[in-house]
Design a protein around this motif. Structure first.
Motif, PDB file in Angstrom:
ATOM      1  N   UNK A 146       0.832  -1.212   0.000  1.00  0.00           N
ATOM      2  CA  UNK A 146       0.000   0.000   0.000  1.00  0.00           C
ATOM      3  C   UNK A 146       0.867   1.263   0.000  1.00  0.00           C
ATOM      4  N   UNK A 147       1.830   1.295  -0.920  1.00  0.00           N
ATOM      5  CA  UNK A 147       2.781   2.402  -1.007  1.00  0.00           C
ATOM      6  C   UNK A 147       2.093   3.654  -1.553  1.00  0.00           C
ATOM      7  N   UNK A 148       2.436   4.811  -0.963  1.00  0.00           N
ATOM      8  CA  UNK A 148       1.898   6.096  -1.413  1.00  0.00           C
ATOM      9  C   UNK A 148       2.876   6.856  -2.305  1.00  0.00           C
ATOM     10  N   UNK A 149       4.163   6.604  -2.125  1.00  0.00           N
ATOM     11  CA  UNK A 149       5.167   7.383  -2.844  1.00  0.00           C
ATOM     12  C   UNK A 149       6.403   6.524  -3.089  1.00  0.00           C
ATOM     13  N   UNK A 150       6.916   6.550  -4.327  1.00  0.00           N
ATOM     14  CA  UNK A 150       8.115   5.787  -4.695  1.00  0.00           C
ATOM     15  C   UNK A 150       9.245   6.766  -5.002  1.00  0.00           C
ATOM     16  N   UNK A 151      10.431   6.506  -4.438  1.00  0.00           N
ATOM     17  CA  UNK A 151      11.606   7.348  -4.658  1.00  0.00           C
ATOM     18  C   UNK A 151      12.717   6.491  -5.258  1.00  0.00           C
ATOM     19  N   UNK A 152      13.330   6.974  -6.337  1.00  0.00           N
ATOM     20  CA  UNK A 152      14.407   6.214  -6.979  1.00  0.00           C
ATOM     21  C   UNK A 152      15.356   7.152  -7.707  1.00  0.00           C
ATOM     22  N   UNK A 153      16.235   6.604  -8.561  1.00  0.00           N
ATOM     23  CA  UNK A 153      17.174   7.386  -9.348  1.00  0.00           C
ATOM     24  C   UNK A 153      16.465   8.088 -10.503  1.00  0.00           C
ATOM     25  N   UNK A 154      17.154   9.061 -11.119  1.00  0.00           N
ATOM     26  CA  UNK A 154      16.631   9.675 -12.328  1.00  0.00           C
ATOM     27  C   UNK A 154      17.186   8.962 -13.558  1.00  0.00           C
ATOM     28  N   UNK A 155      16.974   9.543 -14.729  1.00  0.00           N
ATOM     29  CA  UNK A 155      17.333   8.882 -15.979  1.00  0.00           C
ATOM     30  C   UNK A 155      18.812   8.719 -16.220  1.00  0.00           C
ATOM     31  N   UNK A 156      19.657   9.399 -15.431  1.00  0.00           N
ATOM     32  CA  UNK A 156      21.109   9.195 -15.536  1.00  0.00           C
ATOM     33  C   UNK A 156      21.613   8.296 -14.421  1.00  0.00           C
ATOM     34  N   UNK A 157      20.923   8.280 -13.312  1.00  0.00           N
ATOM     35  CA  UNK A 157      21.264   7.370 -12.222  1.00  0.00           C
ATOM     36  C   UNK A 157      22.520   7.731 -11.462  1.00  0.00           C
ATOM     37  N   UNK A 158      22.804   9.044 -11.285  1.00  0.00           N
ATOM     38  CA  UNK A 158      23.938   9.574 -10.534  1.00  0.00           C
ATOM     39  C   UNK A 158      25.271   9.314 -11.232  1.00  0.00           C
ATOM     40  N   UNK A 159      25.546   8.036 -11.538  1.00  0.00           N
ATOM     41  CA  UNK A 159      26.846   7.661 -12.095  1.00  0.00           C
ATOM     42  C   UNK A 159      26.765   7.122 -13.516  1.00  0.00           C
ATOM     43  N   UNK A 160      25.569   7.100 -14.078  1.00  0.00           N
ATOM     44  CA  UNK A 160      25.408   6.523 -15.407  1.00  0.00           C
ATOM     45  C   UNK A 160      25.358   5.006 -15.408  1.00  0.00           C
ATOM     46  N   UNK A 161      25.245   4.404 -14.232  1.00  0.00           N
ATOM     47  CA  UNK A 161      25.185   2.945 -14.140  1.00  0.00           C
ATOM     48  C   UNK A 161      23.858   2.462 -14.738  1.00  0.00           C
ATOM     49  N   UNK A 162      23.902   1.515 -15.686  1.00  0.00           N
ATOM     50  CA  UNK A 162      22.667   1.058 -16.344  1.00  0.00           C
ATOM     51  C   UNK A 162      21.652   0.450 -15.379  1.00  0.00           C
ATOM     52  N   UNK A 163      22.114  -0.163 -14.289  1.00  0.00           N
ATOM     53  CA  UNK A 163      21.180  -0.703 -13.297  1.00  0.00           C
ATOM     54  C   UNK A 163      20.424   0.418 -12.592  1.00  0.00           C
ATOM     55  N   UNK A 164      21.080   1.554 -12.409  1.00  0.00           N
ATOM     56  CA  UNK A 164      20.438   2.692 -11.750  1.00  0.00           C
ATOM     57  C   UNK A 164      19.344   3.302 -12.623  1.00  0.00           C
ATOM     58  N   UNK A 165      19.730   3.678 -13.864  1.00  0.00           N
ATOM     59  CA  UNK A 165      18.716   4.373 -14.666  1.00  0.00           C
ATOM     60  C   UNK A 165      17.636   3.435 -15.193  1.00  0.00           C
ATOM     61  N   UNK A 166      17.868   2.120 -15.134  1.00  0.00           N
ATOM     62  CA  UNK A 166      16.798   1.173 -15.494  1.00  0.00           C
ATOM     63  C   UNK A 166      15.612   1.326 -14.544  1.00  0.00           C
TER      64      UNK A 166
END
Length: 280
Positions: A146-166
């Motif tokens: 029952x999550x109200x808000x999701x927080x994650x990386x943006x489209x670059x993912x801080x370091x450009x790591x593909x796992x991050x921006x995925x």
């Protein structure tokens, strides 16, 4: 000659940044702006946040100011979903336990921390994660918790790591699909951690000035928010729980990286709202 001038200037600016942390934490400690569609639904109830990360240690290396600030504000319950167990070096089981310990430093209960070990979602720069699978995992987690808000990386993912921006791409896909599903009527928000250029990334406490000034200038828009850490040493303590990763360069990172001191979050645009605006 140049170094003789730059070093004192850097020391003074660093000291000023630390003074800002000490003198003005309460002024800068503001909750995430809640949209009008969700403002009246959760009165008297805990607002449930999901921190969506790619690897164990992402939570303390990048999201410390957000976790600490929201925890200090209260009225929220944090869940952490880590898509991989960081098993690139065969330490997946160890890193899973380390992450649970790290999250406990941020007052996140062990039962609210989930670390996956899916064969299609393994740690690695060359690992291409399945977007449909990630969307399904996000959907199931949001619904079951029952999550109200999701927080994650943006489209670059801080370091450009593909796992991050995925994760950013998958969250946006999730919201796009959700906006087209008539049965999905419970309002949910998404926020992404803003990536900064390399100079700002390693400016440490000095980044507080740049990020807070930018936020104070534009915060009336309501689509961005800035969190300054109440205590940067907590992020360092959380990172120390990742003993298998506590190498010299990561020790330097948590001291000099701006993400230890400040996070700027940007709201994931609601596809449904944008379409409604265009139709009008």
């Amino acid at each position: 000659m140049l170094l003789e001038w730059l070093l004192p200037i850097a020391v003074v600016w660093w000291a000023m940044g630390m003074m800002l942390l000490v003198l003005f934490p309460q002024y800068l400690l503001k909750p995430l702006p809640v949209s009008s569609s969700t403002s009246g639904i959760h009165e008297g109830k805990l607002r449930k946040y999901l921190l969506l990360v790619a690897h164990p240690d992402d939570e303390c290396m990048f999201f410390g100011p957000t976790l600490l600030s929201l925890g200090m504000l209260g009225g929220c319950e944090f869940h952490v979903l880590c898509i991989s167990n960081g098993n690139a070096d065969g330490l997946g089981a160890v890193r899973t336990l380390e992450m649970i310990s790290s999250c406990s430093v941020f007052q996140v209960a062990a039962e609210n921390v989930k670390v996956l070990d899916h064969e299609s979602l393994q740690d690695g720069h060359r690992q291409q994660w399945s977007q449909p699978l990630l969307v399904q995992i996000i959907k199931e987690t949001v619904e079951t918790q029952a999550i109200d808000c999701v927080i994650t990386f943006d489209g670059y993912g801080v370091s450009g790591h593909p796992n991050h921006f995925a994760l950013s791409h998958s969250l946006r896909d999730y919201f796009a699909q959700r906006s087209q599903d008539a049965s999905e009527d419970r309002p949910i928000e998404g926020w992404e951690l803003e990536s900064v250029n390399i100079l700002r990334k390693y400016s440490g406490v000095l980044e507080i000035f740049t990020s807070t000034m930018a936020w104070l200038w534009s915060r009336k828009v309501g689509d961005s928010h800035c969190f300054v850490t109440p205590n940067p040493l907590t992020s360092v303590e959380a990172m120390k729980q990742h003993k298998s990763q506590w190498l010299w360069f990561r020790r330097l990172f948590v001291v000099f990286a701006s993400y230890t001191y400040v996070n700027t979050l940007r709201k994931v645009p609601s596809i449904g709202v944008e379409l409604a605006k265009k139709q009008k």
